[in-house]
Design an enzyme around this catalytic site. Structure first.
Site, PDB file in Angstrom:
ATOM      1  N   ASP A  46      13.398  -7.066  31.295  1.00 55.77           N
ATOM      2  CA  ASP A  46      12.934  -6.351  30.027  1.00 55.77           C
ATOM      3  C   ASP A  46      12.506  -4.933  30.486  1.00 55.77           C
ATOM      4  OD1 ASP A  46      12.145  -5.933  27.580  1.00 55.77           O
ATOM      5  OD2 ASP A  46       9.991  -6.701  27.765  1.00 55.77           O
ATOM      6  N   TRP A  54      13.191   2.347  29.772  1.00 53.36           N
ATOM      7  CA  TRP A  54      13.558   3.107  31.054  1.00 53.36           C
ATOM      8  C   TRP A  54      14.486   4.284  30.559  1.00 53.36           C
ATOM      9  CZ3 TRP A  54      17.914   4.395  33.545  1.00 53.36           C
ATOM     10  CH2 TRP A  54      18.112   5.018  34.393  1.00 53.36           C
ATOM     11  N   HIS A  76      20.523  -0.657  30.268  1.00 49.43           N
ATOM     12  CA  HIS A  76      21.366  -1.625  30.338  1.00 49.43           C
ATOM     13  C   HIS A  76      22.331  -1.388  31.545  1.00 49.43           C
ATOM     14  CE1 HIS A  76      19.393  -3.386  26.802  1.00 49.43           C
ATOM     15  NE2 HIS A  76      19.945  -2.557  26.110  1.00 49.43           N
ATOM     16  N   SER A 129      19.090 -12.752  24.102  1.00 50.33           N
ATOM     17  CA  SER A 129      18.533 -13.967  23.508  1.00 50.33           C
ATOM     18  C   SER A 129      19.175 -14.179  22.295  1.00 50.33           C
ATOM     19  CB  SER A 129      17.148 -13.573  23.340  1.00 50.33           C
ATOM     20  OG  SER A 129      17.032 -12.784  22.208  1.00 50.33           O
ATOM     21  N   GLU A 143      17.830 -13.977  19.509  1.00 46.93           N
ATOM     22  CA  GLU A 143      17.296 -12.903  18.529  1.00 46.93           C
ATOM     23  C   GLU A 143      18.021 -11.687  18.955  1.00 46.93           C
ATOM     24  OE1 GLU A 143      15.296 -15.131  20.569  1.00 46.93           O
ATOM     25  OE2 GLU A 143      15.035 -16.395  18.908  1.00 46.93           O
ATOM     26  N   ARG A 156      19.721  -6.477  16.917  1.00 43.22           N
ATOM     27  CA  ARG A 156      19.623  -5.203  17.530  1.00 43.22           C
ATOM     28  C   ARG A 156      20.883  -4.518  16.725  1.00 43.22           C
ATOM     29  NH1 ARG A 156      17.434  -4.671  23.412  1.00 43.22           N
ATOM     30  NH2 ARG A 156      15.626  -6.016  23.319  1.00 43.22           N
ATOM     31  N   LEU A 209      24.016 -19.850  46.171  1.00 43.15           N
ATOM     32  CA  LEU A 209      22.993 -19.714  45.111  1.00 43.15           C
ATOM     33  C   LEU A 209      23.565 -20.024  43.953  1.00 43.15           C
ATOM     34  CD1 LEU A 209      20.571 -18.058  44.105  1.00 43.15           C
ATOM     35  CD2 LEU A 209      22.010 -15.923  43.959  1.00 43.15           C
ATOM     36  N   ARG A 251       4.812 -12.162  27.585  1.00 42.07           N
ATOM     37  CA  ARG A 251       5.542 -13.275  26.698  1.00 42.07           C
ATOM     38  C   ARG A 251       6.498 -14.131  27.182  1.00 42.07           C
ATOM     39  NH1 ARG A 251       4.876  -8.888  23.435  1.00 42.07           N
ATOM     40  NH2 ARG A 251       7.133  -8.092  23.800  1.00 42.07           N
ATOM     41  N   ILE A 252       6.840 -15.319  26.771  1.00 38.38           N
ATOM     42  CA  ILE A 252       7.816 -16.114  27.108  1.00 38.38           C
ATOM     43  C   ILE A 252       9.024 -15.651  26.324  1.00 38.38           C
ATOM     44  CG2 ILE A 252       8.870 -18.395  27.416  1.00 38.38           C
ATOM     45  CD1 ILE A 252       6.395 -18.015  29.346  1.00 38.38           C
TER      46      ILE A 252
HETATM   47  C1  FPP Z   1      15.955  -6.062  27.721  1.00 36.57           C
HETATM   48  O1  FPP Z   1      15.464  -4.693  27.691  1.00 36.57           O
HETATM   49  C2  FPP Z   1      17.032  -6.126  28.187  1.00 36.57           C
HETATM   50  C3  FPP Z   1      18.198  -6.785  27.591  1.00 36.57           C
HETATM   51  C4  FPP Z   1      17.910  -7.377  25.967  1.00 36.57           C
HETATM   52  C5  FPP Z   1      19.773  -7.092  28.291  1.00 36.57           C
HETATM   53  C6  FPP Z   1      19.576  -7.234  29.585  1.00 36.57           C
HETATM   54  C7  FPP Z   1      20.816  -7.328  30.236  1.00 36.57           C
HETATM   55  C8  FPP Z   1      21.195  -6.639  31.396  1.00 36.57           C
HETATM   56  C9  FPP Z   1      20.306  -6.105  32.353  1.00 36.57           C
HETATM   57  C10 FPP Z   1      22.838  -6.385  31.828  1.00 36.57           C
HETATM   58  C11 FPP Z   1      22.754  -7.850  32.647  1.00 36.57           C
HETATM   59  C12 FPP Z   1      24.314  -8.160  33.113  1.00 36.57           C
HETATM   60  C13 FPP Z   1      24.620  -9.388  33.558  1.00 36.57           C
HETATM   61  C14 FPP Z   1      25.994  -9.301  33.853  1.00 36.57           C
HETATM   62  C15 FPP Z   1      23.891 -10.399  33.680  1.00 36.57           C
HETATM   63  P1  FPP Z   1      15.185  -3.984  26.323  1.00 36.57           P
HETATM   64  O2  FPP Z   1      16.519  -3.316  25.692  1.00 36.57           O
HETATM   65  O3  FPP Z   1      14.304  -4.910  25.478  1.00 36.57           O
HETATM   66  O4  FPP Z   1      14.322  -2.966  26.807  1.00 36.57           O
HETATM   67  P2  FPP Z   1      12.888  -2.452  26.041  1.00 36.57           P
HETATM   68  O5  FPP Z   1      11.903  -3.406  25.897  1.00 36.57           O
HETATM   69  O6  FPP Z   1      12.637  -1.178  26.928  1.00 36.57           O
HETATM   70  O7  FPP Z   1      13.594  -1.807  24.609  1.00 36.57           O
END
Ligand code: FPP
Length: 240
Positions: free
Chosen positions: A14, A19, A31, A59, A61, A65, A125, A188-189
């Site tokens: 998260d 960021w 991302h 997710s 949910e 977005r 792994l 949170r989960i």
């Molecule tokens: C949550 O941050 C992040 C996500 C919903 C996407 C996570 C995906 C990646 C890190 C890419 C992973 C790629 C692979 C190949 C596994 P957020 O957008 O909810 O951040 P915020 O809470 O600050 O808005």
């Protein structure tokens, strides 16, 4: 270092959006950098001989977005898979995906299937990526599977127990997580593994996912090694 290590680490990655926003960048840049953190953490899990790493990438949910962000994420998954799969394979990583694939694009589904086929025999792994996953969805699909088996006379109603239920979950071939990590300060989960987290140790970090480092993972592992796991008993139970 002779410390007690988790067999299965599950992470909610998260803080990507915050960021990016903190830097005046579009959220999707978070991302993009988040994928680099995924690489770092996979390397670190290999080094620490963690057996399974589960990452909550998207997710059930997250479809709510903005469409542009959802599209970006879907493209990012396809690109990251295409770019990293050979290196993951060379390092003995077995890729597997957890979640409802029915709403994913044909292209993404075929890349996922190809990655699973290529790396299926690897044993350094298991990298388990939760994509279009929800803990509630998993429990409902397991219940439906069992109901169908009862209808088909493949299992009797009396034989439905916790073990049979766990076998019907999308994570049937994985041990339950020992350590759950969520970054970015949220505690949170959020509909990640629900059944599977029953006895998992929870660890929350204030670091945003793009800033999460191998050293931060080591901190979480060190914290885990100090935890006394009792599983409802009065004294610590040894686990493998
Ligand atoms: C949550 O941050 C992040 C996500 C919903 C996407 C996570 C995906 C990646 C890190 C890419 C992973 C790629 C692979 C190949 C596994 P957020 O957008 O909810 O951040 P915020 O809470 O600050 O808005």
């Amino acid at each position: 270092m002779n410390q007690k290590l988790p067999r299965h680490v599950a992470i909610v990655m998260d803080g990507n959006g915050r960021w990016a926003e903190n830097r005046g960048l579009p959220r999707v840049e978070g991302h993009r950098v988040g994928v680099e953190t995924v690489k770092t953490i996979v390397q670190s899990c290999l080094k620490n001989k963690i057996a399974v790493l589960s990452l909550f990438a998207f997710s059930s949910e997250n479809w709510a977005r903005p469409a542009s962000e959802v599209d970006f994420l879907m493209q990012l998954f396809v690109q990251a898979l295409g770019r990293e799969i050979q290196e993951l394979h060379q390092h003995g990583v077995r890729l597997r995906f957890t979640g409802d694939r029915s709403h994913l694009s044909e292209l993404l589904r075929s890349e996922m299937q190809a990655a699973e086929a290529l790396t299926g025999e690897n044993n350094q792994l298991t990298l388990n990526i939760a994509l279009n996953y929800g803990g509630k969805w998993d429990i409902v699909q397991a219940a439906k599977k069992l109901a169908q088996q009862v209808i088909d006379n493949n299992i009797s109603f009396e034989n439905i127990d916790e073990a049979a239920f766990a076998k019907s979950l999308n994570t049937a071939d994985l041990p339950d997580p020992d350590l759950f990590i969520r970054t970015s300060g949220e505690q949170r989960i959020s509909n990640f593994f629900l059944w599977q987290l029953a006895y998992t140790e929870l660890y929350f970090s204030d670091i945003l996912w793009p800033d999460f480092t191998a050293a931060e993972l080591e901190k979480a592992l060190a914290c885990f090694s100090m935890r006394k796991r009792r599983y409802g008993l009065t004294t610590e139970k040894d686990y493998v």
